[in-house]
Design an enzyme around this catalytic site. Structure first.
Site, PDB file in Angstrom:
ATOM      1  N   LYS A  25       0.837  -1.203   0.000  1.00 53.56           N
ATOM      2  CA  LYS A  25       0.000   0.000   0.000  1.00 53.56           C
ATOM      3  C   LYS A  25       0.873   1.256   0.000  1.00 53.56           C
ATOM      4  O   LYS A  25       2.090   1.185   0.268  1.00 53.56           O
ATOM      5  CB  LYS A  25      -0.935  -0.058   1.214  1.00 53.56           C
ATOM      6  CG  LYS A  25      -1.947  -1.224   1.163  1.00 53.56           C
ATOM      7  CD  LYS A  25      -2.783  -1.282   2.446  1.00 53.56           C
ATOM      8  CE  LYS A  25      -3.823  -2.385   2.411  1.00 53.56           C
ATOM      9  NZ  LYS A  25      -4.604  -2.446   3.684  1.00 53.56           N
ATOM     10  N   ARG A  62      -0.944 -14.751   4.147  1.00 50.68           N
ATOM     11  CA  ARG A  62      -1.729 -14.127   5.237  1.00 50.68           C
ATOM     12  C   ARG A  62      -0.994 -14.293   6.576  1.00 50.68           C
ATOM     13  O   ARG A  62      -0.993 -13.389   7.401  1.00 50.68           O
ATOM     14  CB  ARG A  62      -3.130 -14.750   5.332  1.00 50.68           C
ATOM     15  CG  ARG A  62      -4.058 -14.389   4.199  1.00 50.68           C
ATOM     16  CD  ARG A  62      -4.454 -12.936   4.177  1.00 50.68           C
ATOM     17  NE  ARG A  62      -5.322 -12.530   5.250  1.00 50.68           N
ATOM     18  CZ  ARG A  62      -6.134 -11.465   5.196  1.00 50.68           C
ATOM     19  NH1 ARG A  62      -6.197 -10.701   4.116  1.00 50.68           N
ATOM     20  NH2 ARG A  62      -6.862 -11.142   6.219  1.00 50.68           N
ATOM     21  N   THR A  82      -5.173  -7.973  10.557  1.00 51.85           N
ATOM     22  CA  THR A  82      -5.534  -6.690   9.937  1.00 51.85           C
ATOM     23  C   THR A  82      -5.107  -5.486  10.781  1.00 51.85           C
ATOM     24  O   THR A  82      -4.505  -4.543  10.264  1.00 51.85           O
ATOM     25  CB  THR A  82      -7.064  -6.642   9.742  1.00 51.85           C
ATOM     26  OG1 THR A  82      -7.451  -7.755   8.941  1.00 51.85           O
ATOM     27  CG2 THR A  82      -7.499  -5.346   9.081  1.00 51.85           C
ATOM     28  N   ARG A 120       2.964  -6.769   9.322  1.00 53.14           N
ATOM     29  CA  ARG A 120       2.188  -5.687   9.940  1.00 53.14           C
ATOM     30  C   ARG A 120       2.600  -5.461  11.390  1.00 53.14           C
ATOM     31  O   ARG A 120       2.685  -4.320  11.851  1.00 53.14           O
ATOM     32  CB  ARG A 120       0.689  -6.000   9.843  1.00 53.14           C
ATOM     33  CG  ARG A 120       0.118  -5.814   8.430  1.00 53.14           C
ATOM     34  CD  ARG A 120      -1.241  -6.466   8.305  1.00 53.14           C
ATOM     35  NE  ARG A 120      -1.982  -6.070   7.109  1.00 53.14           N
ATOM     36  CZ  ARG A 120      -3.124  -6.631   6.725  1.00 53.14           C
ATOM     37  NH1 ARG A 120      -3.652  -7.627   7.431  1.00 53.14           N
ATOM     38  NH2 ARG A 120      -3.746  -6.201   5.643  1.00 53.14           N
ATOM     39  N   ASN A 179      -1.870  -0.151   7.299  1.00 50.78           N
ATOM     40  CA  ASN A 179      -1.248  -1.404   7.729  1.00 50.78           C
ATOM     41  C   ASN A 179      -0.378  -2.016   6.626  1.00 50.78           C
ATOM     42  O   ASN A 179      -0.176  -3.222   6.577  1.00 50.78           O
ATOM     43  CB  ASN A 179      -2.310  -2.388   8.228  1.00 50.78           C
ATOM     44  CG  ASN A 179      -3.370  -2.668   7.176  1.00 50.78           C
ATOM     45  OD1 ASN A 179      -3.282  -2.152   6.057  1.00 50.78           O
ATOM     46  ND2 ASN A 179      -4.351  -3.470   7.519  1.00 50.78           N
ATOM     47  N   HIS A 220      -1.742  -5.475   1.582  1.00 57.98           N
ATOM     48  CA  HIS A 220      -2.957  -6.259   1.353  1.00 57.98           C
ATOM     49  C   HIS A 220      -2.544  -7.624   0.841  1.00 57.98           C
ATOM     50  O   HIS A 220      -1.633  -7.723   0.020  1.00 57.98           O
ATOM     51  CB  HIS A 220      -3.853  -5.602   0.291  1.00 57.98           C
ATOM     52  CG  HIS A 220      -4.895  -6.562  -0.205  1.00 57.98           C
ATOM     53  ND1 HIS A 220      -6.079  -6.756   0.468  1.00 57.98           N
ATOM     54  CD2 HIS A 220      -4.898  -7.448  -1.241  1.00 57.98           C
ATOM     55  CE1 HIS A 220      -6.765  -7.716  -0.154  1.00 57.98           C
ATOM     56  NE2 HIS A 220      -6.069  -8.147  -1.192  1.00 57.98           N
TER      57      HIS A 220
HETATM   58  O1  CDP Z   1      -6.706  -6.308   4.822  1.00 57.61           O
HETATM   59  P1  CDP Z   1      -7.419  -7.433   5.536  1.00 57.61           P
HETATM   60  O2  CDP Z   1      -7.930  -8.493   4.602  1.00 57.61           O
HETATM   61  O3  CDP Z   1      -6.579  -7.998   6.639  1.00 57.61           O
HETATM   62  O4  CDP Z   1      -8.675  -6.788   6.277  1.00 57.61           O
HETATM   63  P2  CDP Z   1     -10.126  -6.403   5.741  1.00 57.61           P
HETATM   64  O5  CDP Z   1     -11.105  -6.733   6.828  1.00 57.61           O
HETATM   65  O6  CDP Z   1     -10.373  -6.975   4.398  1.00 57.61           O
HETATM   66  O7  CDP Z   1     -10.046  -4.822   5.671  1.00 57.61           O
HETATM   67  C1  CDP Z   1      -9.484  -4.179   4.551  1.00 57.61           C
HETATM   68  C2  CDP Z   1      -8.668  -2.985   5.016  1.00 57.61           C
HETATM   69  O8  CDP Z   1      -9.546  -2.033   5.616  1.00 57.61           O
HETATM   70  C3  CDP Z   1      -7.629  -3.229   6.106  1.00 57.61           C
HETATM   71  O9  CDP Z   1      -6.436  -3.797   5.629  1.00 57.61           O
HETATM   72  C4  CDP Z   1      -7.417  -1.831   6.661  1.00 57.61           C
HETATM   73  O10 CDP Z   1      -6.528  -1.059   5.859  1.00 57.61           O
HETATM   74  C5  CDP Z   1      -8.827  -1.245   6.527  1.00 57.61           C
HETATM   75  N1  CDP Z   1      -9.553  -1.223   7.823  1.00 57.61           N
HETATM   76  C6  CDP Z   1      -9.674  -0.009   8.469  1.00 57.61           C
HETATM   77  O11 CDP Z   1      -9.227   1.011   7.973  1.00 57.61           O
HETATM   78  N2  CDP Z   1     -10.296   0.063   9.684  1.00 57.61           N
HETATM   79  C7  CDP Z   1     -10.800  -1.027  10.244  1.00 57.61           C
HETATM   80  N3  CDP Z   1     -11.391  -0.891  11.422  1.00 57.61           N
HETATM   81  C8  CDP Z   1     -10.706  -2.277   9.593  1.00 57.61           C
HETATM   82  C9  CDP Z   1     -10.065  -2.342   8.366  1.00 57.61           C
HETATM   83 MG    MG Z   2      -9.453  -8.504   3.257  1.00 58.01          MG
END
Ligand code: CDP
Ligand code: MG
Length: 177
Positions: free
Chosen positions: A9, A118, A124, A135, A155, A158
């Site tokens: 990112k 992952r 996340t 992360r 973070n 992705h």
């Molecule tokens: O990226 P990942 O698959 O681990 O998590 P996701 O649940 O698919 O969420 C996508 C992205 O949303 C995260 O990687 C964060 O950058 C963002 N996010 C956020 O800004 N605030 C949250 N409370 C949860 C996710």
């Molecule tokens: Mg995701």
């Protein structure tokens, strides 16, 4: 061999962490048959994070949980306590985040590549991520502060969550592959 998609990112690029992050994937034995710089459009980011209720609910629930653990109410930051409504707001913040500068898009291959990658990137939310994960080692952003500032949690990386997600993300970022 399984395929998965990784995006480094804009914060990873800005913080000059690209080499160190890629080294972690190479150290784990993954192949990187395609890698390119990309500046994403808003439309690409909206396709990448689908407006799908099941997906949004799982993302919103992570947020509700983090706020509850911190003894905070989501409604101040998101105007609602509903996980889907919260995630809809975050999805728009993700458009800002992922279009804010160049990213690196990568195709990674290996046995059980989705699960392996992952595990390497970690959870996340940086505070939940294993300290040895990408992360956990390199990011410390908080969903509470991000919520107050009206932006997404930064973070760094992705990675596709499932083999099905991987195939649709590869089709989006590397059409024809
Ligand atoms: O990226 P990942 O698959 O681990 O998590 P996701 O649940 O698919 O969420 C996508 C992205 O949303 C995260 O990687 C964060 O950058 C963002 N996010 C956020 O800004 N605030 C949250 N409370 C949860 C996710
Ligand atoms: Mg995701």
């Amino acid at each position: 061999m399984e395929r998965t998609l990784v995006l480094l990112k804009p914060d990873a690029v800005q913080r000059r962490l690209v080499g160190r992050i890629i080294a972690r994937f190479e150290d784990a034995g993954l192949d990187i048959p395609r890698i390119e710089t990309v500046t994403a459009t808003a439309e690409q980011v909206r396709s990448h994070y689908p407006d799908d209720e099941e997906y949004l609910r799982s993302m919103g629930e992570k947020t509700v949980r983090a706020y509850a653990e911190a003894g905070k109410d989501c409604s101040a930051a998101f105007g609602t306590n509903d996980p889907v409504g919260i995630a809809q707001r975050i999805r728009e913040q993700l458009v800002e985040y992922l279009t804010s500068g160049p990213m690196i898009k990568m195709l990674l291959c290996g046995p059980e590549a989705v699960t392996t990658v992952r595990r390497l990137i970690g959870a996340t939310l940086p505070a939940d991520a294993d300290p040895d994960s990408i992360r956990g080692a390199f990011s410390n952003d908080s969903p509470i502060i991000a919520g107050q500032e009206g932006r997404a949690v930064m973070n760094l990386v992705h990675a596709s969550g499932t083999p099905e997600e991987a195939e649709s993300e590869i089709a989006l970022w590397f059409p024809g592959l």
